[in-house]
Design an enzyme around this catalytic site. Structure first.
Site, PDB file in Angstrom:
ATOM      1  N   GLY A 150       0.857  -1.186   0.000  1.00  0.00           N
ATOM      2  CA  GLY A 150       0.000   0.000   0.000  1.00  0.00           C
ATOM      3  C   GLY A 150       0.886   1.225   0.000  1.00  0.00           C
ATOM      4  O   GLY A 150       1.899   1.266  -0.719  1.00  0.00           O
TER       5      GLY A 150
ATOM      6  N   LYS B  29      -1.523  -3.464   7.196  1.00  0.00           N
ATOM      7  CA  LYS B  29      -1.994  -2.891   8.458  1.00  0.00           C
ATOM      8  C   LYS B  29      -1.906  -3.994   9.518  1.00  0.00           C
ATOM      9  O   LYS B  29      -2.028  -5.189   9.194  1.00  0.00           O
ATOM     10  CB  LYS B  29      -3.443  -2.417   8.290  1.00  0.00           C
TER      11      LYS B  29
ATOM     12  N   LYS C 228       7.146   4.784  19.833  1.00  0.00           N
ATOM     13  CA  LYS C 228       6.309   5.166  18.684  1.00  0.00           C
ATOM     14  C   LYS C 228       4.838   4.916  19.028  1.00  0.00           C
ATOM     15  O   LYS C 228       3.966   5.698  18.670  1.00  0.00           O
ATOM     16  CB  LYS C 228       6.737   4.344  17.452  1.00  0.00           C
TER      17      LYS C 228
ATOM     18  N   ASN D 201      -3.356   9.753  17.381  1.00  0.00           N
ATOM     19  CA  ASN D 201      -4.257   9.239  16.348  1.00  0.00           C
ATOM     20  C   ASN D 201      -5.749   9.308  16.671  1.00  0.00           C
ATOM     21  O   ASN D 201      -6.519   9.965  15.965  1.00  0.00           O
ATOM     22  CB  ASN D 201      -3.860   7.798  15.978  1.00  0.00           C
TER      23      ASN D 201
ATOM     24  N   ASN E 288      -2.727  17.314  13.158  1.00  0.00           N
ATOM     25  CA  ASN E 288      -1.935  17.121  14.385  1.00  0.00           C
ATOM     26  C   ASN E 288      -1.730  18.403  15.201  1.00  0.00           C
ATOM     27  O   ASN E 288      -1.787  18.378  16.432  1.00  0.00           O
ATOM     28  CB  ASN E 288      -0.574  16.528  14.029  1.00  0.00           C
TER      29      ASN E 288
HETATM   30  P1  NAD Z   1      -2.098   0.764   3.439  1.00  0.00           P
HETATM   31  O1  NAD Z   1      -3.487   0.456   3.839  1.00  0.00           O
HETATM   32  O2  NAD Z   1      -1.845   1.884   2.484  1.00  0.00           O
HETATM   33  O3  NAD Z   1      -1.392  -0.537   2.851  1.00  0.00           O
HETATM   34  C1  NAD Z   1      -1.608  -1.822   3.332  1.00  0.00           C
HETATM   35  C2  NAD Z   1      -1.694  -2.745   2.125  1.00  0.00           C
HETATM   36  O4  NAD Z   1      -1.750  -4.097   2.584  1.00  0.00           O
HETATM   37  C3  NAD Z   1      -2.934  -2.535   1.265  1.00  0.00           C
HETATM   38  O5  NAD Z   1      -2.555  -2.183  -0.064  1.00  0.00           O
HETATM   39  C4  NAD Z   1      -3.660  -3.882   1.324  1.00  0.00           C
HETATM   40  O6  NAD Z   1      -4.292  -4.229   0.094  1.00  0.00           O
HETATM   41  C5  NAD Z   1      -2.529  -4.822   1.641  1.00  0.00           C
HETATM   42  N1  NAD Z   1      -2.936  -6.109   2.222  1.00  0.00           N
HETATM   43  C6  NAD Z   1      -3.942  -6.378   3.098  1.00  0.00           C
HETATM   44  N2  NAD Z   1      -3.974  -7.694   3.405  1.00  0.00           N
HETATM   45  C7  NAD Z   1      -2.959  -8.274   2.713  1.00  0.00           C
HETATM   46  C8  NAD Z   1      -2.474  -9.613   2.606  1.00  0.00           C
HETATM   47  N3  NAD Z   1      -3.056 -10.604   3.266  1.00  0.00           N
HETATM   48  N4  NAD Z   1      -1.408  -9.840   1.812  1.00  0.00           N
HETATM   49  C9  NAD Z   1      -0.816  -8.840   1.112  1.00  0.00           C
HETATM   50  N5  NAD Z   1      -1.249  -7.563   1.171  1.00  0.00           N
HETATM   51  C10 NAD Z   1      -2.298  -7.274   1.953  1.00  0.00           C
HETATM   52  O7  NAD Z   1      -1.289   1.011   4.815  1.00  0.00           O
HETATM   53  P2  NAD Z   1      -0.006   1.914   5.072  1.00  0.00           P
HETATM   54  O8  NAD Z   1      -0.417   3.313   5.316  1.00  0.00           O
HETATM   55  O9  NAD Z   1       1.018   1.626   4.028  1.00  0.00           O
HETATM   56  O10 NAD Z   1       0.474   1.332   6.486  1.00  0.00           O
HETATM   57  C11 NAD Z   1       1.124   0.086   6.630  1.00  0.00           C
HETATM   58  C12 NAD Z   1       1.710   0.022   8.041  1.00  0.00           C
HETATM   59  O11 NAD Z   1       2.718   1.032   8.181  1.00  0.00           O
HETATM   60  C13 NAD Z   1       0.705   0.306   9.156  1.00  0.00           C
HETATM   61  O12 NAD Z   1       1.011  -0.436  10.295  1.00  0.00           O
HETATM   62  C14 NAD Z   1       0.898   1.789   9.434  1.00  0.00           C
HETATM   63  O13 NAD Z   1       0.485   2.167  10.738  1.00  0.00           O
HETATM   64  C15 NAD Z   1       2.395   1.906   9.256  1.00  0.00           C
HETATM   65  N6  NAD Z   1       2.889   3.237   8.909  1.00  0.00           N
HETATM   66  C16 NAD Z   1       2.251   3.991   7.961  1.00  0.00           C
HETATM   67  C17 NAD Z   1       2.751   5.253   7.638  1.00  0.00           C
HETATM   68  C18 NAD Z   1       2.137   6.094   6.541  1.00  0.00           C
HETATM   69  O14 NAD Z   1       2.538   7.253   6.370  1.00  0.00           O
HETATM   70  N7  NAD Z   1       1.205   5.577   5.745  1.00  0.00           N
HETATM   71  C19 NAD Z   1       3.903   5.735   8.300  1.00  0.00           C
HETATM   72  C20 NAD Z   1       4.538   4.912   9.254  1.00  0.00           C
HETATM   73  C21 NAD Z   1       4.025   3.673   9.548  1.00  0.00           C
END
Ligand code: NAD
Length: 311
Positions: free
Chosen positions: A9, A78, A186, A194, A204
């Site tokens: 994602g 996630k 974190k 959040n 924020n």
């Molecule tokens: P996102 O929802 O954009 O991406 C998650 C992806 O996982 C989706 O594309 C979904 O289709 C995929 N997915 C779901 N089930 C799956 C499976 N069984 N197999 C393969 N793929 C699968 O989420 P994100 O924003 O990229 O966040 C991911 C993690 O990183 C989270 O824990 C979030 O808290 C953390 N994070 C995000 C950010 C940010 O800026 N977005 C920053 C730091 C940390």
């Protein structure tokens, strides 16, 4: 290095793109077919802080399509999908494959360790930020330090190699020997930002302004810090509340990821953030009434997505 990203994602695509651009052999795995098809047909479009461009990279919805065993698998689903995603990885995990989680929330290292053994897992945190703009398109929204480490704190060859590969890709990475403290710190930051941002629907910077919001933030953070201390976790800052306030100010224009999920009526990571504080608090006999209430409020919002009034 041969790297698979599971959950391509926002963050998975950005990390995958940067790692591929610096010469690693990267394969993205995601269940979102439209996104995978767009990446395979046109390339991954990255825009924002690191520039605007297409990156050539392979992607698939099926783990079985991957040939050979990678050196590294980065988990970026996630937190509520970690178990399901991890369970599908068995065919590609070789003797020398390491699993890295940089996800937010508590419990991901435990889930991965339970399935594949502690010695396979390394963890960390990242201050990078990303947003999905549509199938095959990601916005590089934030850049900041990334830290990784072995669960037992040892300075192994593999942790050094992985840190080097990340650094070479423009992902500034340090090795940290207190990775649990890092993850908890974190977590405390996410606990203080959040859900509160969701309830008020604000960026924020607004959270630390006014009379009531800072009081709730203080209560949420103090509960989390008490739980961490009782568990013997060494947090990164002596005064975590001050750190949370400072991050809110530094990222004043950010829409936190839980608020982004709620705006899009998607499931949130509440059970792995404030909900995790409640669970851990129960185990060490620290009451966490503020975290419990806010967890249930967010669950209630999720439950009512389809009943919301649009005026
Ligand atoms: P996102 O929802 O954009 O991406 C998650 C992806 O996982 C989706 O594309 C979904 O289709 C995929 N997915 C779901 N089930 C799956 C499976 N069984 N197999 C393969 N793929 C699968 O989420 P994100 O924003 O990229 O966040 C991911 C993690 O990183 C989270 O824990 C979030 O808290 C953390 N994070 C995000 C950010 C940010 O800026 N977005 C920053 C730091 C940390």
């Amino acid at each position: 290095m041969r790297i698979n990203i599971v959950g391509a994602g926002a963050m998975g695509s950005l990390f995958g793109g940067l790692l591929a651009e610096s010469g690693n052999q990267v394969f993205l795995i995601d269940i979102w077919k439209e996104h995978v098809d767009a990446i395979n047909n046109k390339g991954l479009w990255i825009e924002g802080l690191s520039g605007n461009r297409f990156v050539k990279i392979e992607a698939s919805t099926e783990t079985e399509e991957i040939q050979g065993k990678p050196d590294l698998i980065v988990i970026f689903v996630k937190s509520y999908h970690t178990e399901e995603a991890a369970n599908k990885l068995l065919p590609i995990i070789g003797e020398n494959t390491s699993l890295l989680t940089l996800q937010n929330g508590l419990g991901n290292t435990e889930i991965l360790s339970k399935i594949y053994g502690k010695e396979k897992v390394i963890a960390g945190t990242t201050s990078f930020g990303a947003t999905i703009l549509g199938p095959g398109k990601v916005l590089h929204a934030g850049t900041g330090p990334t830290a990784i480490g072995e669960l037992d704190g040892k300075l192994t060859t593999r942790i050094k190699d992985i840190a080097e590969v990340l650094n070479q890709s423009g992902i500034k990475t340090e090795i940290n020997q207190n990775v649990l403290g890092l993850i908890w710190s974190k977590l405390v930051i996410n606990v203080g930002i959040n859900a509160l941002g969701v309830l008020m629907r604000v960026k924020n910077g607004e959270i630390v302004k006014g009379e009531f919001s800072p009081k709730i933030q203080r209560a949420l953070v103090e509960e989390a810090v008490q739980v961490a201390k009782k568990k013997g976790i060494k947090l990164t800052h002596e005064d975590m509340l001050n750190e949370v306030i400072s991050i809110c100010k530094k990222t004043e224009n950010n829409i936190n990821s839980m608020l982004q999920d709620v705006i899009r009526k998607r499931k949130t990571e509440i059970d792995f953030i404030n909900g995790a504080i409640v669970k851990e608090g129960e185990m060490v006999n620290i009451p966490t009434p503020f975290n419990q209430m806010i967890t249930e409020l967010i669950r209630a919002i999720e439950e009512k997505y389809e009943k919301q009034i649009n005026i």
